[in-house]
Design a protein around this motif. Sequence first.
Motif, PDB file in Angstrom:
ATOM      1  N   THR A  85      11.548  13.444  -6.163  1.00  0.00           N
ATOM      2  CA  THR A  85      11.890  12.430  -5.173  1.00  0.00           C
ATOM      3  C   THR A  85      11.047  12.621  -3.920  1.00  0.00           C
ATOM      4  N   THR A  86      10.746  11.504  -3.271  1.00  0.00           N
ATOM      5  CA  THR A  86       9.970  11.539  -2.040  1.00  0.00           C
ATOM      6  C   THR A  86      10.806  12.170  -0.932  1.00  0.00           C
ATOM      7  N   VAL A  87      10.215  13.132  -0.240  1.00  0.00           N
ATOM      8  CA  VAL A  87      10.856  13.746   0.927  1.00  0.00           C
ATOM      9  C   VAL A  87      10.264  13.155   2.202  1.00  0.00           C
ATOM     10  N   GLN A  88       8.950  12.956   2.186  1.00  0.00           N
ATOM     11  CA  GLN A  88       8.266  12.441   3.373  1.00  0.00           C
ATOM     12  C   GLN A  88       6.996  11.725   2.954  1.00  0.00           C
ATOM     13  N   GLN A  89       6.696  10.629   3.651  1.00  0.00           N
ATOM     14  CA  GLN A  89       5.404   9.955   3.488  1.00  0.00           C
ATOM     15  C   GLN A  89       4.990   9.442   4.851  1.00  0.00           C
ATOM     16  N   SER A  90       3.801   9.818   5.265  1.00  0.00           N
ATOM     17  CA  SER A  90       3.236   9.347   6.528  1.00  0.00           C
ATOM     18  C   SER A  90       1.955   8.596   6.209  1.00  0.00           C
ATOM     19  N   THR A  91       1.882   7.338   6.650  1.00  0.00           N
ATOM     20  CA  THR A  91       0.742   6.487   6.306  1.00  0.00           C
ATOM     21  C   THR A  91       0.070   5.994   7.572  1.00  0.00           C
ATOM     22  N   LEU A 137       0.822  -1.208   0.000  1.00  0.00           N
ATOM     23  CA  LEU A 137       0.000   0.000   0.000  1.00  0.00           C
ATOM     24  C   LEU A 137       0.857   1.261   0.000  1.00  0.00           C
ATOM     25  N   MET A 138       1.929   1.260   0.771  1.00  0.00           N
ATOM     26  CA  MET A 138       2.802   2.432   0.825  1.00  0.00           C
ATOM     27  C   MET A 138       3.510   2.651  -0.513  1.00  0.00           C
ATOM     28  N   ALA A 139       3.966   1.582  -1.141  1.00  0.00           N
ATOM     29  CA  ALA A 139       4.603   1.715  -2.456  1.00  0.00           C
ATOM     30  C   ALA A 139       3.602   2.210  -3.491  1.00  0.00           C
ATOM     31  N   ALA A 140       2.367   1.720  -3.419  1.00  0.00           N
ATOM     32  CA  ALA A 140       1.334   2.166  -4.351  1.00  0.00           C
ATOM     33  C   ALA A 140       1.024   3.646  -4.145  1.00  0.00           C
ATOM     34  N   ALA A 141       0.943   4.081  -2.895  1.00  0.00           N
ATOM     35  CA  ALA A 141       0.676   5.497  -2.596  1.00  0.00           C
ATOM     36  C   ALA A 141       1.810   6.376  -3.115  1.00  0.00           C
ATOM     37  N   ASP A 142       3.032   5.952  -2.900  1.00  0.00           N
ATOM     38  CA  ASP A 142       4.203   6.709  -3.352  1.00  0.00           C
ATOM     39  C   ASP A 142       4.209   6.831  -4.877  1.00  0.00           C
ATOM     40  N   THR A 143       3.961   5.731  -5.547  1.00  0.00           N
ATOM     41  CA  THR A 143       3.956   5.701  -7.009  1.00  0.00           C
ATOM     42  C   THR A 143       2.806   6.542  -7.569  1.00  0.00           C
ATOM     43  N   ALA A 144       1.626   6.399  -6.987  1.00  0.00           N
ATOM     44  CA  ALA A 144       0.466   7.159  -7.452  1.00  0.00           C
ATOM     45  C   ALA A 144       0.671   8.657  -7.269  1.00  0.00           C
ATOM     46  N   THR A 145       1.414   9.035  -6.232  1.00  0.00           N
ATOM     47  CA  THR A 145       1.689  10.460  -6.022  1.00  0.00           C
ATOM     48  C   THR A 145       2.526  11.018  -7.162  1.00  0.00           C
TER      49      THR A 145
END
Length: 137
Positions: A80-86, A57-65
């Motif tokens: 590039t991703t700086v921050q992701q909070s799930t 789910l986290m990889a999908a959220a990152d990719t979809a972003t």
Amino acid sequence: MTLTPADADKILSDNFAPWVLALGLTVEETGERHAVLRLPWSDSLARDGGGLSGQALMAAADTATVIAISAARGAYGPMTTVQQSTSFQRPVVAADVLIDVRVTKLGKRMAFADVAMTPEGAVEPAAKASTVYALLG
């Protein structure tokens, strides 16, 4: 320029690692500041107990972003991703997940987005995320 789902699927195939592509994500919808991707159910993504793994789910959220930011910018560019909070709110079992990303702020160097991950047919999300990206080009 508005990104079509076909354009966004090409961004996926051209720019992501094989293990991300193995998730089977497809672009359902793109708009001015959003994208919706589908993460298909797969037993290979399930953890002990039969629920979809949080990592998937986290990889999908990152990719979809990335796709949503590309839609907001009108094209793909390096970022590039700086921050992701799930936050995980309930398990997903034997259902595809719709990853709905809304870009809340798009600056010259940073982008911010909110992500809802909802099992197909459900009303309430199974997980939510907030993301921050650095725009590199």
